[in-house]
Write an enzyme that holds these catalytic residues in place. Structure first.
Site, PDB file in Angstrom:
ATOM      1  N   GLY A  46       0.779  -1.230   0.000  1.00  0.00           N
ATOM      2  CA  GLY A  46       0.000   0.000   0.000  1.00  0.00           C
ATOM      3  C   GLY A  46       0.812   1.282   0.000  1.00  0.00           C
ATOM      4  N   CYS A  47       2.128   1.183  -0.076  1.00  0.00           N
ATOM      5  CA  CYS A  47       2.970   2.379  -0.112  1.00  0.00           C
ATOM      6  C   CYS A  47       3.256   2.734  -1.568  1.00  0.00           C
ATOM      7  CB  CYS A  47       4.292   2.132   0.618  1.00  0.00           C
ATOM      8  SG  CYS A  47       4.118   1.772   2.370  1.00  0.00           S
ATOM      9  N   SER A  48       3.304   4.018  -1.864  1.00  0.00           N
ATOM     10  CA  SER A  48       3.608   4.430  -3.231  1.00  0.00           C
ATOM     11  C   SER A  48       5.066   4.152  -3.570  1.00  0.00           C
ATOM     12  CB  SER A  48       3.284   5.908  -3.437  1.00  0.00           C
ATOM     13  OG  SER A  48       4.029   6.705  -2.547  1.00  0.00           O
TER      14      SER A  48
END
Length: 135
Positions: A46-48
């Site tokens: 879920g991290c860019s």
């Protein structure tokens, strides 16, 4: 590693660009994470940017290695880690890490891209703490 209180004391005296520089500096101060530990299993979803968190340390006490391929994101990871590093697992399992990070007002200081993975980082740290505390 600096304590969260020490980081906050410095952070409150800085403006936007200086706060970015502080985050970058915090990321550089993280313990080096060996490339061999940067695997799909340690990747925070879920991290860019790519973020890896790996638990180490003694039983009952939390210690994490962490890294990111983006400088500011690495600083954000360092903030999360500073909140829990070398604390007893049972204390972290019961801790509201989000509240501990609230004074940094990351959602208003940084773009949503940079902060979208923070809840997942916090969840990973707390889940690990709960597993150790229950053992």
């Amino acid at each position: 590693m600096r304590t969260l209180d020490d980081i906050l004391e410095e952070y409150e005296f800085l403006d936007g660009d200086e706060r970015y520089r502080l985050l970058i500096e915090l990321g550089r101060e993280l313990e080096p994470m060996p490339d061999a530990l940067k695997t799909d299993a340690t990747l925070v979803r879920g991290c860019s940017a790519s973020v890896w968190v790996y638990p180490t340390g003694e039983p009952g006490q939390l210690h994490f290695l962490a890294d990111s391929n983006a400088a500011i994101t690495k600083g954000i990871v360092a903030l999360v880690i500073a909140a829990v590093q070398d604390r007893p697992a049972n204390a972290v399992a019961d801790m509201d890490v989000t509240a501990a990070l609230a004074p940094f007002d990351l959602k208003n200081q940084l773009s949503s891209n940079r902060t979208q993975g923070v809840p997942n980082m916090i969840a990973l740290v707390r889940e690990h703490a709960a597993r150790i505390a229950a053992a």
